[in-house]
Design a protein around this motif. Structure first.
Motif, mmCIF file in Angstrom:
data_model
loop_
_atom_site.group_PDB
_atom_site.id
_atom_site.type_symbol
_atom_site.label_atom_id
_atom_site.label_comp_id
_atom_site.label_asym_id
_atom_site.label_seq_id
_atom_site.Cartn_x
_atom_site.Cartn_y
_atom_site.Cartn_z
ATOM 1 N N GLY A 58 22.262 -11.199 3.715
ATOM 2 C CA GLY A 58 20.978 -11.189 4.415
ATOM 3 C C GLY A 58 19.912 -10.357 3.731
ATOM 4 O O GLY A 58 18.931 -9.950 4.373
ATOM 5 N N ALA A 59 20.071 -10.109 2.427
ATOM 6 C CA ALA A 59 19.107 -9.264 1.704
ATOM 7 C C ALA A 59 17.732 -9.919 1.636
ATOM 8 O O ALA A 59 16.698 -9.244 1.778
ATOM 9 N N ASN A 60 17.716 -11.222 1.433
ATOM 10 C CA ASN A 60 16.426 -11.915 1.323
ATOM 11 C C ASN A 60 15.665 -11.915 2.641
ATOM 12 O O ASN A 60 14.428 -11.879 2.649
ATOM 13 N N LEU A 61 16.391 -11.942 3.747
ATOM 14 C CA LEU A 61 15.728 -11.937 5.053
ATOM 15 C C LEU A 61 14.950 -10.649 5.280
ATOM 16 O O LEU A 61 13.853 -10.662 5.857
ATOM 17 N N GLU A 62 15.500 -9.527 4.831
ATOM 18 C CA GLU A 62 14.803 -8.250 4.988
ATOM 19 C C GLU A 62 13.526 -8.225 4.157
ATOM 20 O O GLU A 62 12.494 -7.708 4.594
ATOM 21 N N VAL A 63 13.584 -8.792 2.949
ATOM 22 C CA VAL A 63 12.393 -8.851 2.098
ATOM 23 C C VAL A 63 11.333 -9.744 2.724
ATOM 24 O O VAL A 63 10.138 -9.401 2.759
ATOM 25 N N ILE A 64 11.774 -10.900 3.256
ATOM 26 C CA ILE A 64 10.838 -11.821 3.904
ATOM 27 C C ILE A 64 10.217 -11.180 5.143
ATOM 28 O O ILE A 64 9.023 -11.351 5.425
ATOM 29 N N LYS A 65 11.028 -10.420 5.875
ATOM 30 C CA LYS A 65 10.527 -9.755 7.084
ATOM 31 C C LYS A 65 9.426 -8.760 6.753
ATOM 32 O O LYS A 65 8.399 -8.681 7.445
ATOM 33 N N LYS A 66 9.594 -7.999 5.677
ATOM 34 C CA LYS A 66 8.562 -7.041 5.262
ATOM 35 C C LYS A 66 7.291 -7.763 4.824
ATOM 36 O O LYS A 66 6.176 -7.302 5.101
ATOM 37 N N ASP A 67 7.459 -8.890 4.133
ATOM 38 C CA ASP A 67 6.289 -9.663 3.716
ATOM 39 C C ASP A 67 5.534 -10.209 4.926
ATOM 40 O O ASP A 67 4.295 -10.227 4.941
ATOM 41 N N ILE A 68 6.270 -10.654 5.933
ATOM 42 C CA ILE A 68 5.627 -11.171 7.146
ATOM 43 C C ILE A 68 4.876 -10.056 7.869
ATOM 44 O O ILE A 68 3.762 -10.259 8.368
ATOM 45 N N GLU A 69 5.468 -8.880 7.926
ATOM 46 C CA GLU A 69 4.793 -7.742 8.554
ATOM 47 C C GLU A 69 3.495 -7.412 7.828
ATOM 48 O O GLU A 69 2.491 -7.057 8.460
ATOM 49 N N ARG A 70 3.509 -7.543 6.511
ATOM 50 C CA ARG A 70 2.290 -7.258 5.737
ATOM 51 C C ARG A 70 1.214 -8.308 5.994
ATOM 52 O O ARG A 70 0.040 -7.961 6.193
#
Length: 217
Positions: free
Chosen positions: A81-93
């Motif tokens: 699930g590493a990519n999901l955490e990166v995507i989540k941060k991008d969405i927050e930005r």
């Protein structure tokens, strides 16, 4: 003169629901809609290799849910699930979810697998775009696409190309059919997508209709 209607918009509200589900104050409506547009553009580019079919966004006072309908979910999730955490941060930005808002607004990412990608008009159209850009013969590309769609269980498919097809000096329109596509029947489950192919000779517009059968009342 025929009146052309988008099959998805024609059925919106009856059998097909909206891709964005939320309520906003009239003064904030345009900003929220622009956020959704920017988020979809970003995810389409970032997850280009995952075969994105649809991105649904649901908003509430305390939760923003992003549902990713993809043909290759492993590309989105990554190892552990590493990519999901990166995507989540991008969405927050992109959605401007600051540290102060994180306690009040949470982001939930859900990944749903599309089991039959050949029944997705979006993926079929994008595959034809890639082939035309690489100078693949357009008739062969269309015939192969229709064969795969019908083999996947579709009841009909229609593909239209318009523009400088094959590098011709004069633009023209070509339409290809297989099976039936009842565009005027509201209960018909028709998946539709249109996209331009930016070839070296110029733009070639691609439209794909896929008839999957009738929807139950």
């Amino acid at each position: 003169m025929g009146q052309k209607v988008n099959p998805t918009g024609f059925r919106l509200g009856s059998f097909i629901t909206w891709k964005s589900t939320w309520y906003a104050d009239p003064r904030q409506y345009s900003d929220t809609m622009l956020e959704d547009h920017k988020l979809r553009e970003f995810l389409e580019k970032k997850l280009a290799g995952a075969g994105v079919v649809q991105i649904s966004i649901e908003r509430s006072l305390t939760m923003i849910t992003v549902v990713l309908h993809v043909s290759r979910p492993g590309v989105v999730i990554g190892k552990g699930g590493a990519n999901l955490e990166v995507i989540k941060k991008d969405i927050e930005r992109i959605l401007n979810v600051s540290k102060q808002k994180k306690d009040k607004v949470k982001i939930d990412i859900r990944v749903q697998e599309v089991k039959k990608p050949d029944l997705s008009a979006k993926l079929v159209a994008e595959r034809i775009v890639d082939q035309l850009i690489k100078r693949y013969p357009h008739r062969r590309a269309v015939s192969q696409a229709m064969e795969k769609v019908m083999a996947a269980g579709a009841k009909g498919v229609k593909i239209a190309l318009a523009g400088r097809i094959g590098g011709a000096e004069i633009s023209r329109t070509e339409k290809y059919f297989e099976g039936k596509v009842p565009t005027q029947t509201l209960r018909a489950n028709i998946d539709y997508y249109e996209v331009p192919a930016k070839t070296r000779s110029g733009y070639v517009g691609i439209k794909v209709w896929i008839y999957k059968g009738e929807l139950a009342n």
